[in-house]
Structures are given as structure tokens and as C-alpha cells.
Design a protein around this motif. Structure first.
Motif, PDB file in Angstrom:
ATOM      1  N   MET A  18      -5.577   0.547   6.697  1.00 25.67           N
ATOM      2  CA  MET A  18      -6.872   0.136   7.217  1.00 25.67           C
ATOM      3  C   MET A  18      -6.643  -0.918   8.296  1.00 25.67           C
ATOM      4  SD  MET A  18      -9.957  -1.903   5.243  1.00 25.67           S
ATOM      5  CE  MET A  18     -10.724  -0.519   4.478  1.00 25.67           C
ATOM      6  N   LEU A  19      -7.310  -0.711   9.417  1.00 31.22           N
ATOM      7  CA  LEU A  19      -7.289  -1.657  10.526  1.00 31.22           C
ATOM      8  C   LEU A  19      -8.733  -2.053  10.806  1.00 31.22           C
ATOM      9  CD1 LEU A  19      -5.679  -3.006  12.878  1.00 31.22           C
ATOM     10  CD2 LEU A  19      -6.171  -0.949  14.196  1.00 31.22           C
ATOM     11  N   ILE A  20      -8.961  -3.337  11.042  1.00 29.08           N
ATOM     12  CA  ILE A  20     -10.315  -3.830  11.297  1.00 29.08           C
ATOM     13  C   ILE A  20     -10.456  -4.200  12.762  1.00 29.08           C
ATOM     14  CG2 ILE A  20     -12.057  -5.547  10.706  1.00 29.08           C
ATOM     15  CD1 ILE A  20     -10.458  -5.956   8.089  1.00 29.08           C
ATOM     16  N   SER A  21     -11.565  -3.802  13.344  1.00 28.44           N
ATOM     17  CA  SER A  21     -11.900  -4.150  14.721  1.00 28.44           C
ATOM     18  C   SER A  21     -13.169  -4.998  14.697  1.00 28.44           C
ATOM     19  CB  SER A  21     -12.131  -2.874  15.530  1.00 28.44           C
ATOM     20  OG  SER A  21     -12.627  -3.184  16.804  1.00 28.44           O
ATOM     21  N   VAL A  22     -13.177  -6.070  15.493  1.00 28.80           N
ATOM     22  CA  VAL A  22     -14.325  -6.969  15.553  1.00 28.80           C
ATOM     23  C   VAL A  22     -14.794  -7.084  17.001  1.00 28.80           C
ATOM     24  CG1 VAL A  22     -15.088  -9.356  15.233  1.00 28.80           C
ATOM     25  CG2 VAL A  22     -13.565  -8.315  13.563  1.00 28.80           C
ATOM     26  N   GLU A  23     -16.094  -6.933  17.207  1.00 33.58           N
ATOM     27  CA  GLU A  23     -16.689  -7.153  18.529  1.00 33.58           C
ATOM     28  C   GLU A  23     -17.481  -8.450  18.450  1.00 33.58           C
ATOM     29  OE1 GLU A  23     -18.398  -3.871  20.685  1.00 33.58           O
ATOM     30  OE2 GLU A  23     -17.532  -2.495  19.203  1.00 33.58           O
ATOM     31  N   LYS A  24     -16.823  -9.548  18.827  1.00 33.16           N
ATOM     32  CA  LYS A  24     -17.434 -10.877  18.710  1.00 33.16           C
ATOM     33  C   LYS A  24     -18.720 -10.992  19.522  1.00 33.16           C
ATOM     34  CE  LYS A  24     -13.477 -13.574  17.422  1.00 33.16           C
ATOM     35  NZ  LYS A  24     -12.944 -14.924  17.475  1.00 33.16           N
ATOM     36  N   ASP A  25     -18.808 -10.256  20.621  1.00 30.80           N
ATOM     37  CA  ASP A  25     -20.011 -10.311  21.459  1.00 30.80           C
ATOM     38  C   ASP A  25     -21.254  -9.814  20.727  1.00 30.80           C
ATOM     39  OD1 ASP A  25     -18.443 -11.280  23.503  1.00 30.80           O
ATOM     40  OD2 ASP A  25     -18.305  -9.366  24.551  1.00 30.80           O
ATOM     41  N   LEU A  26     -21.063  -8.971  19.714  1.00 33.51           N
ATOM     42  CA  LEU A  26     -22.193  -8.442  18.946  1.00 33.51           C
ATOM     43  C   LEU A  26     -22.571  -9.339  17.766  1.00 33.51           C
ATOM     44  CD1 LEU A  26     -21.276  -4.639  18.757  1.00 33.51           C
ATOM     45  CD2 LEU A  26     -22.875  -5.765  20.319  1.00 33.51           C
ATOM     46  N   CYS A  27     -21.659 -10.183  17.337  1.00 28.16           N
ATOM     47  CA  CYS A  27     -21.870 -10.998  16.137  1.00 28.16           C
ATOM     48  C   CYS A  27     -23.064 -11.936  16.307  1.00 28.16           C
ATOM     49  CB  CYS A  27     -20.604 -11.811  15.838  1.00 28.16           C
ATOM     50  SG  CYS A  27     -20.734 -12.835  14.361  1.00 28.16           S
ATOM     51  N   VAL A  28     -23.917 -11.967  15.277  1.00 25.49           N
ATOM     52  CA  VAL A  28     -25.090 -12.843  15.283  1.00 25.49           C
ATOM     53  C   VAL A  28     -24.933 -14.019  14.318  1.00 25.49           C
ATOM     54  CG1 VAL A  28     -26.673 -11.033  16.039  1.00 25.49           C
ATOM     55  CG2 VAL A  28     -26.316 -11.410  13.585  1.00 25.49           C
ATOM     56  N   GLY A  29     -23.776 -14.117  13.683  1.00 25.69           N
ATOM     57  CA  GLY A  29     -23.498 -15.263  12.819  1.00 25.69           C
ATOM     58  C   GLY A  29     -24.189 -15.242  11.473  1.00 25.69           C
ATOM     59  N   ALA A  30     -24.523 -14.074  10.975  1.00 22.79           N
ATOM     60  CA  ALA A  30     -25.220 -13.989   9.690  1.00 22.79           C
ATOM     61  C   ALA A  30     -24.324 -14.395   8.522  1.00 22.79           C
ATOM     62  CB  ALA A  30     -25.742 -12.567   9.470  1.00 22.79           C
ATOM     63  N   GLY A  31     -23.024 -14.176   8.653  1.00 20.10           N
ATOM     64  CA  GLY A  31     -22.088 -14.579   7.609  1.00 20.10           C
ATOM     65  C   GLY A  31     -21.934 -13.605   6.460  1.00 20.10           C
ATOM     66  N   ALA A  32     -22.532 -12.446   6.553  1.00 17.57           N
ATOM     67  CA  ALA A  32     -22.421 -11.456   5.475  1.00 17.57           C
ATOM     68  C   ALA A  32     -20.971 -11.035   5.263  1.00 17.57           C
ATOM     69  CB  ALA A  32     -23.284 -10.242   5.782  1.00 17.57           C
ATOM     70  N   CYS A  33     -20.201 -10.996   6.335  1.00 26.07           N
ATOM     71  CA  CYS A  33     -18.792 -10.601   6.214  1.00 26.07           C
ATOM     72  C   CYS A  33     -18.006 -11.616   5.386  1.00 26.07           C
ATOM     73  CB  CYS A  33     -18.165 -10.429   7.593  1.00 26.07           C
ATOM     74  SG  CYS A  33     -18.283 -11.872   8.672  1.00 26.07           S
ATOM     75  N   VAL A  34     -18.262 -12.872   5.611  1.00 28.29           N
ATOM     76  CA  VAL A  34     -17.562 -13.927   4.871  1.00 28.29           C
ATOM     77  C   VAL A  34     -17.960 -13.904   3.399  1.00 28.29           C
ATOM     78  CG1 VAL A  34     -17.155 -16.410   4.702  1.00 28.29           C
ATOM     79  CG2 VAL A  34     -17.395 -15.342   6.955  1.00 28.29           C
ATOM     80  N   LEU A  35     -19.220 -13.677   3.139  1.00 30.30           N
ATOM     81  CA  LEU A  35     -19.678 -13.607   1.750  1.00 30.30           C
ATOM     82  C   LEU A  35     -19.079 -12.410   1.021  1.00 30.30           C
ATOM     83  CD1 LEU A  35     -23.438 -14.542   2.212  1.00 30.30           C
ATOM     84  CD2 LEU A  35     -21.622 -15.977   1.261  1.00 30.30           C
ATOM     85  N   SER A  36     -18.881 -11.314   1.735  1.00 30.59           N
ATOM     86  CA  SER A  36     -18.345 -10.100   1.122  1.00 30.59           C
ATOM     87  C   SER A  36     -16.824 -10.107   1.021  1.00 30.59           C
ATOM     88  CB  SER A  36     -18.765  -8.867   1.921  1.00 30.59           C
ATOM     89  OG  SER A  36     -20.156  -8.706   1.877  1.00 30.59           O
ATOM     90  N   ALA A  37     -16.161 -10.627   2.041  1.00 28.62           N
ATOM     91  CA  ALA A  37     -14.694 -10.562   2.105  1.00 28.62           C
ATOM     92  C   ALA A  37     -14.127 -11.828   2.742  1.00 28.62           C
ATOM     93  CB  ALA A  37     -14.262  -9.323   2.883  1.00 28.62           C
ATOM     94  N   GLY A  38     -14.249 -12.920   2.037  1.00 26.10           N
ATOM     95  CA  GLY A  38     -13.803 -14.220   2.539  1.00 26.10           C
ATOM     96  C   GLY A  38     -12.304 -14.338   2.756  1.00 26.10           C
ATOM     97  N   GLU A  39     -11.528 -13.428   2.184  1.00 23.38           N
ATOM     98  CA  GLU A  39     -10.083 -13.425   2.403  1.00 23.38           C
ATOM     99  C   GLU A  39      -9.725 -12.810   3.767  1.00 23.38           C
ATOM    100  OE1 GLU A  39      -7.755 -14.723   0.314  1.00 23.38           O
ATOM    101  OE2 GLU A  39      -9.465 -15.458  -0.834  1.00 23.38           O
ATOM    102  N   VAL A  40     -10.677 -12.091   4.350  1.00 19.36           N
ATOM    103  CA  VAL A  40     -10.413 -11.356   5.581  1.00 19.36           C
ATOM    104  C   VAL A  40     -11.200 -11.916   6.766  1.00 19.36           C
ATOM    105  CG1 VAL A  40     -10.516  -9.056   6.646  1.00 19.36           C
ATOM    106  CG2 VAL A  40      -9.921  -9.288   4.232  1.00 19.36           C
ATOM    107  N   PHE A  41     -12.394 -12.456   6.493  1.00 16.30           N
ATOM    108  CA  PHE A  41     -13.263 -12.954   7.560  1.00 16.30           C
ATOM    109  C   PHE A  41     -13.590 -14.429   7.357  1.00 16.30           C
ATOM    110  CE2 PHE A  41     -14.343  -8.463   6.831  1.00 16.30           C
ATOM    111  CZ  PHE A  41     -14.085  -7.941   8.087  1.00 16.30           C
TER     112      PHE A  41
END
Length: 64
Positions: free
Chosen positions: A1-24
Motif C-alpha cells: 500500500m502506498l499513500i498519496s496526499v494532495e495537500k492543496d485539497l486538505c481542509v484541516g478536518a483532522g479525520a485522518c489523524v483521528l483514524s490513523a494517527g500512526e500514519v497522518f
């Protein structure tokens, strides 16, 4: 598995950190920070949850 992030789209909701704090994390402006592009197998389910929860669709999974 490879993860791609488009920072320009991020709105800062933080759902990624809440779901996978070891990765985001978030920077001082709340924008996603990818801690590892290739998460451990044990984190795959949490990463899938994070991608599904992202309101801006800023995260993508590329299966190898």
C-alpha cells in the motif's frame, strides 16, 4: 500500500489523524502531514478508514 496526499485539497478536518494517527499528522495550519508513505500492514485498515473519512478527498491509496 502506498499513500498519496494532495495537500492543496486538505481542509484541516483532522479525520485522518483521528483514524490513523500512526500514519497522518497535521502541521500548525491543520494541513495533513504524511508520516509514512508505506504504512505497516497492521495500519492498513485504519488508513482505509482515514481515506474514506477525508471530507476533501485529499488522500488516495495506491495498491501495489
Amino acid at each position: 500500500m502506498l499513500i498519496s496526499v494532495e495537500k492543496d485539497l486538505c481542509v484541516g478536518a483532522g479525520a485522518c489523524v483521528l483514524s490513523a494517527g500512526e500514519v497522518f499528522d497535521q502541521d500548525d495550519d491543520g494541513i495533513v502531514v504524511l508520516l509514512t508513505e508505506r504504512p505497516e500492514d497492521a495500519d492498513h485498515e485504519a488508513v482505509r478508514d482515514a481515506v474514506a473519512a477525508c471530507p476533501a478527498a485529499a488522500l488516495k491509496i495506491i495498491e501495489d
